[in-house]
Design a protein around this motif. Structure first.
Motif, short mmCIF file in Angstrom:
data_model
loop_
_atom_site.label_atom_id
_atom_site.label_comp_id
_atom_site.label_asym_id
_atom_site.label_seq_id
_atom_site.Cartn_x
_atom_site.Cartn_y
_atom_site.Cartn_z
N GLY A 164 -3.92 -13.54 11.26
CA GLY A 164 -4.13 -13.00 9.93
C GLY A 164 -4.61 -11.57 10.01
N ILE A 165 -4.18 -10.72 9.10
CA ILE A 165 -4.57 -9.31 9.10
C ILE A 165 -4.75 -8.83 7.67
CG2 ILE A 165 -3.34 -8.76 11.24
CD1 ILE A 165 -1.18 -7.42 9.45
N GLY A 166 -5.28 -7.63 7.56
CA GLY A 166 -5.25 -6.89 6.31
C GLY A 166 -4.32 -5.71 6.51
N LEU A 167 -3.50 -5.41 5.53
CA LEU A 167 -2.56 -4.30 5.63
C LEU A 167 -2.71 -3.40 4.40
CD1 LEU A 167 -0.14 -2.97 7.12
CD2 LEU A 167 1.36 -4.35 5.66
N ASP A 168 -3.02 -2.14 4.64
CA ASP A 168 -3.10 -1.15 3.57
C ASP A 168 -1.83 -0.31 3.61
OD1 ASP A 168 -5.59 -2.18 3.28
OD2 ASP A 168 -6.68 -0.36 3.80
N LYS A 175 5.59 12.03 -7.94
CA LYS A 175 4.96 13.27 -8.36
C LYS A 175 4.22 13.96 -7.20
CE LYS A 175 4.27 11.71 -13.13
NZ LYS A 175 3.27 11.47 -14.21
N ASP A 176 3.98 13.23 -6.12
CA ASP A 176 3.27 13.81 -4.98
C ASP A 176 4.15 14.85 -4.28
OD1 ASP A 176 1.19 12.12 -5.52
OD2 ASP A 176 1.76 10.63 -4.02
N PHE A 177 3.49 15.80 -3.62
CA PHE A 177 4.23 16.80 -2.84
C PHE A 177 4.98 16.09 -1.71
CE2 PHE A 177 4.51 19.77 0.76
CZ PHE A 177 5.19 20.81 0.14
N GLY A 178 6.28 16.29 -1.64
CA GLY A 178 7.08 15.61 -0.64
C GLY A 178 7.60 14.27 -1.09
N GLY A 179 7.22 13.83 -2.28
CA GLY A 179 7.71 12.56 -2.80
C GLY A 179 6.99 11.36 -2.21
N ARG A 180 7.61 10.21 -2.35
CA ARG A 180 7.00 8.98 -1.85
C ARG A 180 7.07 8.91 -0.33
NH1 ARG A 180 8.88 3.74 -4.80
NH2 ARG A 180 6.73 3.12 -4.36
N LYS A 181 6.21 8.07 0.24
CA LYS A 181 6.08 7.98 1.69
C LYS A 181 5.90 6.51 2.07
CE LYS A 181 1.17 8.88 1.05
NZ LYS A 181 0.04 9.80 1.30
N TRP A 182 5.59 6.30 3.33
CA TRP A 182 5.29 4.94 3.80
C TRP A 182 4.28 5.07 4.94
CZ3 TRP A 182 6.41 0.26 1.81
CH2 TRP A 182 6.11 -0.86 2.58
N GLU A 183 3.00 4.82 4.62
CA GLU A 183 1.93 4.89 5.61
C GLU A 183 1.17 3.57 5.60
OE1 GLU A 183 -0.45 8.21 4.52
OE2 GLU A 183 1.06 9.71 5.12
N THR A 184 0.90 3.04 6.77
CA THR A 184 0.24 1.74 6.86
C THR A 184 -0.99 1.80 7.75
OG1 THR A 184 1.67 1.08 8.72
CG2 THR A 184 2.40 0.49 6.49
N THR A 185 -1.96 0.97 7.43
CA THR A 185 -3.17 0.81 8.23
C THR A 185 -3.45 -0.68 8.38
OG1 THR A 185 -4.08 2.88 7.38
CG2 THR A 185 -5.60 1.36 8.47
N ILE A 186 -3.63 -1.14 9.60
CA ILE A 186 -3.90 -2.55 9.85
C ILE A 186 -5.40 -2.75 10.05
CG2 ILE A 186 -3.54 -4.47 11.46
CD1 ILE A 186 -0.78 -3.37 12.03
N LYS A 187 -5.93 -3.80 9.43
CA LYS A 187 -7.35 -4.14 9.54
C LYS A 187 -7.49 -5.61 9.91
CE LYS A 187 -8.68 -0.77 6.00
NZ LYS A 187 -9.35 -0.58 4.70
N THR A 188 -8.64 -5.95 10.45
CA THR A 188 -8.91 -7.36 10.74
C THR A 188 -9.34 -8.06 9.46
OG1 THR A 188 -11.25 -7.01 11.24
CG2 THR A 188 -9.68 -6.72 13.06
N ILE A 189 -9.26 -9.38 9.48
CA ILE A 189 -9.71 -10.16 8.34
C ILE A 189 -11.19 -9.90 8.06
CG2 ILE A 189 -10.10 -12.50 7.49
CD1 ILE A 189 -7.21 -11.79 7.40
#
Length: 298
Positions: A164-168, A175-189
């Motif tokens: 099990g994990i947490g995913l941000d 509207k953001d500069f450069g448009g939409r993106k895809w950035e992820t951060t994994i965390k422990t439960i």
């Protein structure tokens, strides 16, 4: 739609330093999903698999591939053969099938734990799936932070493995500069639960402060009234005692005292020892602070 899926794929590729066009020979997108209840549709699906020879097939969303079941969607004996038709067709062509499915509405409103395989909609899903990656929100989507998704994730399988994990996920907005993106951060439960506890503690503290501010607003109004009319005032200048404020605001002395201390910290009121009307003893009286910082005493 197709454009939405392509946008996701493009941003995900960019996040790992490749271009979607680099996958042209290995990535094929079809606008329709096979209908497992229609033999002709399954036959067309099989011919496409035979022509492309994929290793991995994603069907999204699953419910469109199960035909028009209606009320029979909860019947394992109806949905089971449909799932089997999809799995058998892909297996016969040497491919692994991945079904993108939805959880129930009730499960989607649970933010306190990762989803489980039993949270899937319709009958037969939990019984036929051999491996799963499940995702659910850790908190409701916040319109003030567009493109932010704080998720629970759980993985499991019939072999007994799982985690099990947490995913941000940060997608941003157009509207953001450069448009939409895809950035992820994994965390422990554990990290997710600790952060949630801290957020709840902060939220509780902010709520209490808001309640004190509401009491303080009432107190200031009573002070203005006392100064203007002398109503309930302990002195001609309009001082009010905590005891008098308790009787005219219907709040406890403890709440009144805490609200007064907050007002004093905000430099809105001052306290002085005054001699209330019809009393031989002095008491602490409160009054609004003058704009120039000076206070006339009785």
């Amino acid at each position: 739609g197709v454009g939405h899926v392509q946008d996701y794929a493009r941003r995900k590729c960019q996040s790992i330093g490749i271009d979607l066009s680099d996958l042209a020979e290995n990535y094929h997108l079809f606008p329709l999903v096979p209908n497992a209840s229609d033999p002709a549709s399954i036959a067309r699906f099989a011919r496409a698999l035979d022509r492309i020879k994929p290793e991995f097939v994603i069907v999204d969303p699953t419910y469109l591939a199960l035909g028009e079941q209606g009320e029979s969607a909860g019947n394992l004996f109806v949905s089971g053969p449909l799932y089997s038709a999809l799995f058998e067709t892909t297996s016969q062509h040497g491919a692994t099938l991945c079904l993108i499915h939805h959880t129930t509405k009730a499960a989607g409103q649970r933010f306190d734990r990762p989803p489980t395989i039993s949270d899937g909609q319709f009958a037969g899903f939990a019984q036929i799936i051999g491996q799963w990656h499940l995702w659910g929100r850790r908190q409701p989507y916040d319109d003030e932070h567009p493109g932010q998704h704080l998720l629970w994730g759980s993985c499991g399988g019939r072999w007994g493995d799982g985690w099990g994990i947490g995913l941000d996920v940060q997608e941003g907005s157009r509207k953001d500069f450069g448009g939409r993106k895809w950035e992820t951060t994994i965390k422990t439960i554990a990290e997710c639960r600790q952060a949630k506890a801290q957020d709840e503690k902060k939220e509780t503290a902010n709520k209490k402060l808001a309640e004190l501010d509401a009491v303080g607003k009432t107190i200031l109004a009573k002070m203005d009234e006392a100064k203007a009319t002398g109503a309930n005032a302990a002195t001609p200048q309009g001082h009010l005692t905590v005891r008098k404020l308790k009787s005219i605001t219907a709040h406890s002395e403890q709440i009144i005292s805490r609200a007064m201390e907050r007002l004093r910290e905000q430099e809105l009121v001052v306290a002085e020892m005054v001699k209330p009307k019809h009393s031989a003893k002095e008491a602490e009286g409160w009054i609004r602070k003058l704009e120039d910082g000076e206070q006339t005493t009785f």
